[in-house]
Design a protein around this motif. Structure first.
Motif, short mmCIF file in Angstrom:
data_model
loop_
_atom_site.label_atom_id
_atom_site.label_comp_id
_atom_site.label_asym_id
_atom_site.label_seq_id
_atom_site.Cartn_x
_atom_site.Cartn_y
_atom_site.Cartn_z
N ILE A 11 0.85 -1.19 0.00
CA ILE A 11 0.00 0.00 0.00
C ILE A 11 0.89 1.23 0.00
O ILE A 11 1.73 1.40 0.88
CB ILE A 11 -0.93 0.00 1.22
CG1 ILE A 11 -1.83 -1.22 1.19
CG2 ILE A 11 -1.75 1.29 1.27
CD1 ILE A 11 -2.66 -1.41 2.43
N SER A 12 0.71 2.07 -1.00
CA SER A 12 1.45 3.33 -1.06
C SER A 12 0.45 4.46 -1.15
O SER A 12 -0.64 4.32 -1.71
CB SER A 12 2.38 3.33 -2.28
OG SER A 12 1.62 3.25 -3.46
N PRO A 13 0.80 5.61 -0.57
CA PRO A 13 -0.13 6.73 -0.61
C PRO A 13 -0.36 7.23 -2.03
O PRO A 13 0.53 7.17 -2.88
CB PRO A 13 0.56 7.80 0.24
CG PRO A 13 1.98 7.42 0.29
CD PRO A 13 2.04 5.94 0.10
N ALA A 14 -1.56 7.71 -2.28
CA ALA A 14 -1.90 8.19 -3.62
C ALA A 14 -1.20 9.51 -3.93
O ALA A 14 -0.91 9.81 -5.08
CB ALA A 14 -3.41 8.36 -3.74
N VAL A 15 -0.94 10.29 -2.88
CA VAL A 15 -0.29 11.59 -3.04
C VAL A 15 0.91 11.64 -2.10
O VAL A 15 0.79 11.27 -0.94
CB VAL A 15 -1.27 12.74 -2.71
CG1 VAL A 15 -0.60 14.08 -2.85
CG2 VAL A 15 -2.50 12.66 -3.58
N SER A 16 2.02 12.11 -2.61
CA SER A 16 3.20 12.20 -1.75
C SER A 16 3.02 13.31 -0.72
O SER A 16 2.25 14.25 -0.92
CB SER A 16 4.45 12.47 -2.59
OG SER A 16 4.43 13.78 -3.10
N THR A 17 3.74 13.21 0.37
CA THR A 17 3.61 14.22 1.42
C THR A 17 4.12 15.58 0.96
O THR A 17 3.61 16.60 1.40
CB THR A 17 4.36 13.78 2.69
OG1 THR A 17 5.72 13.50 2.35
CG2 THR A 17 3.73 12.54 3.29
#
Length: 67
Positions: A11-17
């Protein structure tokens, strides 16, 4: 009987921080500018009514009453 390993999806975030913080900073600046143009009547400005006069035409352009 061989052992079956379960496969878990990564699972990776859809938007980077970095993009998130940049977007939040842009929204904050835009909200500050909207406040200064629409609602500030010289209360923030320490140089008299300079900010009010600077934003005066912007108020009329946006239809915000100032008189």
């Amino acid at each position: 009987m061989p052992k079956v390993q379960s496969v878990h999806p990564v699972i990776s975030p859809a938007v980077s921080t970095r993009v998130l913080w940049t977007a939040l900073a842009v929204v904050a600046v835009l909200l500050l500018m909207a406040y200064l143009v629409a609602f500030d009547q010289g209360a923030v400005s320490r140089s008299g009514m300079y900010l009010h006069e600077l934003m005066h035409d912007g108020r009329h352009l946006l239809g915000v009453p100032c008189h």
